[in-house]
Design an enzyme around this catalytic site. Sequence first.
Site, short mmCIF file in Angstrom:
data_model
loop_
_atom_site.label_atom_id
_atom_site.label_comp_id
_atom_site.label_asym_id
_atom_site.label_seq_id
_atom_site.Cartn_x
_atom_site.Cartn_y
_atom_site.Cartn_z
N GLY A 12 1.29 -1.20 -0.03
CA GLY A 12 -0.03 0.33 -0.04
C GLY A 12 0.84 1.33 0.20
O GLY A 12 1.42 1.52 0.82
N GLY A 14 0.05 3.94 0.02
CA GLY A 14 -1.28 5.50 0.69
C GLY A 14 -0.32 6.10 1.31
O GLY A 14 0.78 6.49 1.39
N PHE A 15 -1.34 6.53 2.45
CA PHE A 15 -0.81 7.66 3.42
C PHE A 15 -0.03 6.95 4.24
O PHE A 15 0.69 7.29 4.75
CB PHE A 15 -1.98 8.24 3.92
CG PHE A 15 -2.63 9.28 3.11
CD1 PHE A 15 -2.03 10.85 3.48
CD2 PHE A 15 -4.51 9.44 3.00
CE1 PHE A 15 -2.47 11.52 2.59
CE2 PHE A 15 -4.00 10.66 2.34
CZ PHE A 15 -3.67 11.76 2.04
N GLY A 16 -0.47 5.37 4.92
CA GLY A 16 0.08 4.92 5.98
C GLY A 16 1.16 4.07 5.49
O GLY A 16 2.27 4.87 5.87
N VAL A 80 -1.83 -7.32 -4.23
CA VAL A 80 -1.31 -8.57 -3.42
C VAL A 80 -2.26 -9.19 -2.98
O VAL A 80 -3.44 -8.84 -2.31
CB VAL A 80 -0.52 -8.15 -1.92
CG1 VAL A 80 -0.46 -9.15 -0.71
CG2 VAL A 80 1.03 -7.19 -1.82
N GLU A 176 -18.76 17.99 0.87
CA GLU A 176 -18.39 19.10 0.10
C GLU A 176 -18.43 18.68 -0.97
O GLU A 176 -17.88 19.28 -1.63
CB GLU A 176 -16.69 17.92 0.11
CG GLU A 176 -15.89 17.97 2.16
CD GLU A 176 -14.58 18.08 2.17
OE1 GLU A 176 -14.22 17.08 1.60
OE2 GLU A 176 -14.65 18.47 2.55
N ASP A 305 -6.13 2.53 7.56
CA ASP A 305 -7.70 2.28 7.49
C ASP A 305 -8.17 1.77 7.68
O ASP A 305 -9.18 0.20 8.28
CB ASP A 305 -8.27 2.93 6.37
CG ASP A 305 -8.83 4.04 6.26
OD1 ASP A 305 -8.59 5.13 7.03
OD2 ASP A 305 -9.38 4.60 4.48
N GLN A 321 -4.48 11.61 9.35
CA GLN A 321 -3.53 11.63 10.19
C GLN A 321 -3.29 10.14 10.97
O GLN A 321 -2.11 10.12 11.11
CB GLN A 321 -4.23 12.56 10.57
CG GLN A 321 -3.95 14.40 10.25
CD GLN A 321 -2.47 14.96 10.21
OE1 GLN A 321 -1.74 14.09 10.95
NE2 GLN A 321 -1.87 15.25 9.69
C1 LIG Z 1 -13.21 10.74 -0.87
C2 LIG Z 1 -12.77 10.70 0.80
C3 LIG Z 1 -12.55 11.31 1.16
C4 LIG Z 1 -11.60 11.87 2.23
N1 LIG Z 1 -11.43 12.92 3.33
C5 LIG Z 1 -11.10 12.81 4.16
C6 LIG Z 1 -10.10 13.77 4.68
O1 LIG Z 1 -10.38 14.98 4.45
N2 LIG Z 1 -8.79 14.47 5.65
C7 LIG Z 1 -8.38 12.80 6.37
O2 LIG Z 1 -7.96 12.82 7.47
N3 LIG Z 1 -8.95 11.88 5.50
C8 LIG Z 1 -10.02 12.01 4.55
N4 LIG Z 1 -10.18 10.83 4.18
C9 LIG Z 1 -9.78 9.34 4.43
C10 LIG Z 1 -8.35 9.50 4.02
O3 LIG Z 1 -8.29 9.85 2.37
C11 LIG Z 1 -8.28 7.54 4.45
O4 LIG Z 1 -8.05 7.29 5.78
C12 LIG Z 1 -6.23 7.17 4.74
O5 LIG Z 1 -6.57 7.76 2.81
C13 LIG Z 1 -6.71 5.82 5.17
O6 LIG Z 1 -5.14 5.62 4.85
P1 LIG Z 1 -4.20 4.08 4.03
O7 LIG Z 1 -2.94 4.24 3.71
O8 LIG Z 1 -4.93 3.18 5.34
O9 LIG Z 1 -4.75 4.01 3.36
P2 LIG Z 1 -5.25 3.99 1.42
O10 LIG Z 1 -4.65 5.81 1.39
O11 LIG Z 1 -6.21 4.50 1.22
O12 LIG Z 1 -3.72 3.35 0.53
C14 LIG Z 1 -4.19 2.36 0.58
C15 LIG Z 1 -3.16 2.08 -0.60
O13 LIG Z 1 -3.42 0.40 -0.41
C16 LIG Z 1 -3.77 0.14 -2.35
N5 LIG Z 1 -3.59 -1.21 -2.11
C17 LIG Z 1 -5.32 -1.58 -1.46
N6 LIG Z 1 -5.41 -2.66 -1.50
C18 LIG Z 1 -4.21 -2.95 -2.12
C19 LIG Z 1 -3.42 -4.75 -2.47
N7 LIG Z 1 -4.22 -5.30 -2.54
N8 LIG Z 1 -3.07 -4.86 -3.54
C20 LIG Z 1 -1.88 -3.73 -3.47
N9 LIG Z 1 -2.24 -2.47 -3.08
C21 LIG Z 1 -3.46 -2.64 -2.56
C22 LIG Z 1 -4.06 0.92 -2.81
O14 LIG Z 1 -3.87 0.78 -4.20
C23 LIG Z 1 -3.95 2.67 -1.92
O15 LIG Z 1 -2.90 3.21 -2.84
C24 LIG Z 1 -11.08 10.33 2.93
C25 LIG Z 1 -11.25 9.27 1.98
C26 LIG Z 1 -12.30 9.27 1.20
C27 LIG Z 1 -11.80 8.08 0.32
#
Ligand SMILES: Cc1cc2nc3c(=O)[nH]c(=O)nc-3n(C[C@H](O)[C@H](O)[C@H](O)COP(=O)(O)OP(=O)(O)OC[C@H]3O[C@@H](n4cnc5c(N)ncnc54)[C@H](O)[C@@H]3O)c2cc1C
Length: 437
Positions: A12, A14-16, A80, A176, A305, A321
């Site tokens: 992943g 994403g943010f984490g 994955v 929003e 998440d 965050q």
């Molecule tokens: C429309 C929307 C608006 C939002 N607005 C806000 C906001 O204003 N403020 C705020 O704090 N939070 C907001 N959030 C929530 C925030 O974006 C999430 O809490 C944050 O992205 C979580 O980070 P993460 O690293 O857990 O997951 P993500 O950032 O979702 O990253 C997960 C990553 O894992 C990858 N992935 C997933 N499954 C697989 C797999 N099987 N194999 C390979 N790669 C994989 C994905 O492609 C992605 O890049 C919002 C979310 C959405 C959808």
Amino acid sequence: MTHQSPHVVIVGGGFGGLAAAKALRKTPAKVTLIDRTNHHLFQPLLYQVATSVLTGGQIATPIRNILRNQKNATVLMGEVTGVDKDQKCVIVSDADRQNVQIAYDHLILATGASHSYFGHNEFAEYAPGLKSLADAEAARNKILQAFELAEAEEDPSRHRDLLTFILVGAGPTGVEMAGALAIFVRNTLKSDFRRIDPASARIVLADMAPRVLGSFSETLSKAAKQRLEKLGVEVWLGHSVDLIDAEGVVIAGERIASKTVIWTAGVAPSPAGKWLNAETDRAGRVRIEKDLTVPGHPEIFVVGDTASLDQNGKPLPGVAQVAMQQGRYAGKLIHSRIVGNPPPGPFSYFDKGTMAVVGKGFAVLQSWKVQVSGFGAWLAWAAVHLQFLATSSLRLSVFLQWIWTYVSGQRGDRLIVSHHDSAPVSTPVKEAVRGAA
Ligand SMILES: Cc1cc2nc3c(=O)[nH]c(=O)nc-3n(C[C@H](O)[C@H](O)[C@H](O)COP(=O)(O)OP(=O)(O)OC[C@H]3O[C@@H](n4cnc5c(N)ncnc54)[C@H](O)[C@@H]3O)c2cc1C
């Protein structure tokens, strides 16, 4: 680096996952980050792509570009599909190779969440969600196309269905999106059509909860609702959506005809809990220890998440965050293990506050005891979002676009792009080509 360096696999980007990779930049380890997409996506601004303010390229950056100067990090694009805890490997597939095993010494799962239709998966066909860049571009296409269809439709009785937009879910994304859509139809589009009046478009925001922005205080929630209503958004609260089909939705027994319904309600975690066969909470998020590891597996971390952790008796929210702070913590803990430093204390989330924007120049902001709404909150919202974009070029580009949109009312990307819009080669032509060969 020798080939015996420990291998940290992060799933992943994403943010984490990205925060974890960056925290490992000075670690004598090989870091492999795997993502199914090639980009890091700033999800909080997805609604601006869906409503034509920004382009996809302004809120997403290739992960390998972000990590280009981090020599110990390798980025792989792949899906994955499982984790073998005994063999300590993840199973990855891509378009070319299936079920490749990648061994790890330390694993960080940061795979985020997807949509939840609360048991009504049949809604997905008619009410797509907003989670990926493809979702946002599909929503933008659908919204813009509705206006094109209405302009071409001679029968004015059909304009109403075509120009009714329904958003299901009045959390931050729904609010929003509703605000941005209202400004779009009433301001940006106002002079562009001849047969229809875009300002007559109906925007409905529906939720079964009794108020919008349920995670904010009642005062801010009320301010946001009043603002939406001032922008002409109909807010329907306290009733669940009974049905969504090709003709629209049924809420509290009443049908609202619409060709554009967008789902901004629930989220469901990734299947990381199933891959690990680990204990999950009711939503399916992996229950983790205070050091973010999976019970009985100190080498496996789950963050963001897709993880479930309580603090002060309450589960941490699914926000960026939390994911970033957890990713950073997991990276630091692995670093300390590898270099032999004492580990950090248990993870503790520092809540900096939460915000939501409601149309042009208005936001609500809640941080500790501070609760503000209006233009000042909107400026703070804009500054924070710019700060957290992945690169300086995105920050500059988004900043300029926002100023331009604020001043002129014009938006960045109003193109309807169908990925299959070139006419297929007809059989006679194919035959002619074959005959000429
Ligand atoms: C429309 C929307 C608006 C939002 N607005 C806000 C906001 O204003 N403020 C705020 O704090 N939070 C907001 N959030 C929530 C925030 O974006 C999430 O809490 C944050 O992205 C979580 O980070 P993460 O690293 O857990 O997951 P993500 O950032 O979702 O990253 C997960 C990553 O894992 C990858 N992935 C997933 N499954 C697989 C797999 N099987 N194999 C390979 N790669 C994989 C994905 O492609 C992605 O890049 C919002 C979310 C959405 C959808």
